[in-house]
Scaffold this motif. Structure first.
Motif, PDB file in Angstrom:
ATOM      1  N   ARG A 128       0.859  -1.188   0.000  1.00 21.91           N
ATOM      2  CA  ARG A 128       0.000   0.000   0.000  1.00 21.91           C
ATOM      3  C   ARG A 128       0.897   1.242   0.000  1.00 21.91           C
ATOM      4  O   ARG A 128       1.928   1.260   0.681  1.00 21.91           O
ATOM      5  CB  ARG A 128      -0.913  -0.011   1.228  1.00 21.91           C
ATOM      6  CG  ARG A 128      -1.868   1.159   1.367  1.00 21.91           C
ATOM      7  CD  ARG A 128      -2.722   0.964   2.614  1.00 21.91           C
ATOM      8  NE  ARG A 128      -3.544   2.130   2.927  1.00 21.91           N
ATOM      9  CZ  ARG A 128      -4.247   2.288   4.061  1.00 21.91           C
ATOM     10  NH1 ARG A 128      -4.227   1.320   4.986  1.00 21.91           N
ATOM     11  NH2 ARG A 128      -4.964   3.375   4.269  1.00 21.91           N
ATOM     12  N   ILE A 129       0.518   2.257  -0.767  1.00 20.36           N
ATOM     13  CA  ILE A 129       1.281   3.496  -0.854  1.00 20.36           C
ATOM     14  C   ILE A 129       0.409   4.656  -0.407  1.00 20.36           C
ATOM     15  O   ILE A 129      -0.728   4.803  -0.884  1.00 20.36           O
ATOM     16  CB  ILE A 129       1.770   3.769  -2.303  1.00 20.36           C
ATOM     17  CG1 ILE A 129       2.403   2.529  -2.924  1.00 20.36           C
ATOM     18  CG2 ILE A 129       2.722   4.964  -2.330  1.00 20.36           C
ATOM     19  CD1 ILE A 129       3.675   2.055  -2.285  1.00 20.36           C
ATOM     20  N   ILE A 130       0.920   5.474   0.507  1.00 16.27           N
ATOM     21  CA  ILE A 130       0.239   6.705   0.912  1.00 16.27           C
ATOM     22  C   ILE A 130       1.183   7.870   0.633  1.00 16.27           C
ATOM     23  O   ILE A 130       2.284   7.919   1.183  1.00 16.27           O
ATOM     24  CB  ILE A 130      -0.170   6.691   2.398  1.00 16.27           C
ATOM     25  CG1 ILE A 130      -1.191   5.576   2.663  1.00 16.27           C
ATOM     26  CG2 ILE A 130      -0.751   8.054   2.808  1.00 16.27           C
ATOM     27  CD1 ILE A 130      -1.643   5.470   4.114  1.00 16.27           C
ATOM     28  N   GLU A 131       0.751   8.780  -0.237  1.00 17.98           N
ATOM     29  CA  GLU A 131       1.571   9.942  -0.584  1.00 17.98           C
ATOM     30  C   GLU A 131       1.077  11.169   0.168  1.00 17.98           C
ATOM     31  O   GLU A 131      -0.112  11.512   0.121  1.00 17.98           O
ATOM     32  CB  GLU A 131       1.544  10.194  -2.088  1.00 17.98           C
ATOM     33  CG  GLU A 131       2.463  11.323  -2.506  1.00 17.98           C
ATOM     34  CD  GLU A 131       2.853  11.273  -3.976  1.00 17.98           C
ATOM     35  OE1 GLU A 131       3.612  12.177  -4.411  1.00 17.98           O
ATOM     36  OE2 GLU A 131       2.423  10.338  -4.687  1.00 17.98           O
ATOM     37  N   LEU A 132       1.999  11.812   0.871  1.00 15.21           N
ATOM     38  CA  LEU A 132       1.688  13.014   1.643  1.00 15.21           C
ATOM     39  C   LEU A 132       2.003  14.244   0.797  1.00 15.21           C
ATOM     40  O   LEU A 132       3.116  14.381   0.282  1.00 15.21           O
ATOM     41  CB  LEU A 132       2.524  13.052   2.924  1.00 15.21           C
ATOM     42  CG  LEU A 132       2.455  11.818   3.826  1.00 15.21           C
ATOM     43  CD1 LEU A 132       3.466  11.942   4.964  1.00 15.21           C
ATOM     44  CD2 LEU A 132       1.050  11.622   4.381  1.00 15.21           C
TER      45      LEU A 132
END
Length: 538
Positions: free
Chosen positions: A504-508
């Motif tokens: 899973r990738i979460i970009e801030l």
């Protein structure tokens, strides 16, 4: 072409390597690997002429040009960015300077005219009239905007200088190119550009890097420096690592028949070759395994740390809930705003951002070391965390030796117990009594990993876990995370770490988040993600 004949280097009584005989040819990229201190950078310095060998010779093809990635960020401070790049082609630059000096004369003689004509011919042969546009194109490809091209180098930031010096090394497509850690301080888009550039490069390249994905993407051969020898193997880093591990297992199975071993090795080569052909990596364009034979596969003498994370308990359904978190720096820079996410069971999440300070700030907040400007976070009651911070210096402001240092974090403070954990991280003999305050960056990281293992946590928070580690430690850490039975929250510059561990990738971003359940490579190529990035990075 680079020809190395009977090369040896010795410092005092210590022989770094000897009896080195190698030939590096055009159209190939050689990834140079070896444990910290094995002599990778020393080998490149000898090839570049910066260091004289104890014995032996290094020769180049007739009239071939060598270019080296410079590490001195202040050497060209009084030159413009564009001139710094063009100076990478020393012969071209000297012709240009002499030509310009003649034309600047007030009394232009007949001899000057003849010389100027000769210089103009040489300048044209080296494609000098396109030099400025070629240099500008390289700079733009590496993320240096056009309005910076005529600024002085001293006006540029450290990260910008890294890119400019890389452009300088690449300029003019030298016959032989030596790159020592070229991906340092580059973002993922620039690294991918460099991977493609080198994969299509028609001349000779040698590269030292701790970035396994980069080595895999560009290398046709692996140069292994190990126990006083330098050996060449066909194939990239992953092939070298997997084949050496296979050979080591076979060596340990003494009763296995030679013919069975050979069949197993041939099957391994066949499977690996098929995987490379299907790969999205740049090396799929190379026929790097054409000349492989079974005899090349040998066990490595490397020692890999024993990294094992064993959670005391399984995580419950409630793991981590984040609502409305925002963080702005004192100078007004918005790192992230209104961050909302829930961590689910089996999540291994990579946090990414164009500003790496965003991930560090988020991790410091959810570990209780910093306060958010707004928002809340809540860990589940069943969750125990182990945190690897980006900056670990505060842990080592002490005169304690390693045994006493690690005992601070251990439920069992007996020396035999603590020594076991230090031994797993390759601290042996008298090394365990070394003062914690004098450790190298890599040694500190290995101590911090030992500290994490002792916690038996079911959630790991890792800020740049590959920093300061050698390839062996990086590989062992990566393998441990792939099999870890708990939660992973990670930020890393190591592409392979993210690709092989995270699901899973979460970009801030300064204007919200992008949250995708996907592999990292697919995330980077997702057109919908790119469209969202355009809107959120404004």
């Amino acid at each position: 072409m680079i020809l190395v004949n009977n090369l040896a280097i010795q410092f005092g009584k210590r022989v770094l390597f000897q009896d080195v005989n190698l030939k590096f040819t055009a159209g190939n990229c050689y990834g140079v690997i070896g444990a910290n201190g094995a002599g990778k950078s020393t080998f490149l310095r000898i090839l570049s002429g910066d260091l004289d060998p104890t014995r032996g010779t290094v020769t180049f093809g007739h009239n071939e040009r060598l270019s080296v990635l410079k590490q001195d960020h202040f050497e060209f401070d009084e030159f413009s960015v564009l001139d710094t790049v063009m100076m990478g082609h020393e012969k071209l630059w000297k012709v240009k300077e002499e030509k310009d000096a003649i034309y600047a004369k007030e009394d232009f003689s007949e001899e000057d005219g003849i010389r100027a004509s000769e210089l103009e011919e040489a300048f044209a042969e080296m494609d000098g009239w396109n030099a400025e546009s070629d240099a500008a194109s390289l700079l733009s490809s590496l993320g240096i905007k056009e309005d910076c091209h005529y600024k002085l180098m001293k006006e540029m930031s450290g990260k910008e200088k890294v890119r400019i010096l890389l452009a300088r090394a690449l300029f003019g497509k030298p016959d032989n190119l030596l790159l020592d850690e070229p991906t340092n301080d580059l973002d993922i888009d620039t690294i991918r550009w460099l991977e493609n550039y080198l994969a299509d490069y028609e001349n000779t390249v040698l590269v030292v890097s701790h970035d396994r994905h980069f080595l895999d993407a560009v290398s046709t051969h692996t140069i292994d420096i190990d126990y006083g020898k330098i050996q060449m193997f066909a194939g990239n880093y992953s092939f070298w690592y997997q084949s050496s591990q296979l050979a080591l297992r076979q060596q340990q199975m003494q009763n296995k028949k030679a013919e069975e071993k050979r069949k197993e090795l041939e099957e391994f080569i066949r499977r690996f070759s098929a995987n490379v052909a299907k790969s999205k990596q740049a090396t799929s364009r190379r026929k790097m395994l054409e000349k492989l034979n079974v005899e090349e596969i040998k066990p490595s003498t490397r020692k890999y740390p024993g990294i094992i994370f064993t959670p005391d308990r399984e995580p419950g359904n409630m793991i981590l809930e984040v609502k409305g978190l925002s963080k702005t720096l004192e100078d007004g820079t918005v790192l992230f705003k209104d961050v909302n996410f829930n961590v689910e069971k089996n999540d291994k999440i990579a946090f990414v951002s164009r500003d790496p300070r965003a991930m560090t700030a988020l991790f410091e907040i959810i570990n209780g070391n910093e306060h958010a400007d707004s928002g809340t976070y809540n860990w589940g009651q069943t969750i125990t965390t182990a945190y690897l911070p980006l900056d670990n210096s505060s842990f080592f402001n002490t005169d304690l030796n390693l045994v006493d240092w690690l005992a601070q974090y251990s439920p069992d403070t007996t020396e035999s117990f603590v020594r076991g954990y230090l031994g797993r991280m390759l601290f042996a003999g008298e090394e365990i009594y070394k003062k914690a305050g004098v450790l190298s960056g890599g040694e500190k990281m290995r101590c911090m990993i030992s500290r994490m293992m002792l916690k038996n946590a079911n959630a790991l928070v890792l800020d740049s876990p590959a920093n300061h580690l050698d390839l062996e430690s990086i590989q062992a850490f990566n393998n441990a995370l792939k099999t870890f039975k708990g939660i992973v929250l990670m930020a890393s510059h190591d592409h392979e770490f993210i690709q092989t561990v995270c699901n899973r990738i979460i970009e801030l971003t300064p204007n919200g988040t992008i949250d995708k359940v996907t592999e990292y490579d697919d995330y980077l190529d997702d057109e919908n993600v790119k469209a969202m990035q355009e809107k959120l990075y404004v």
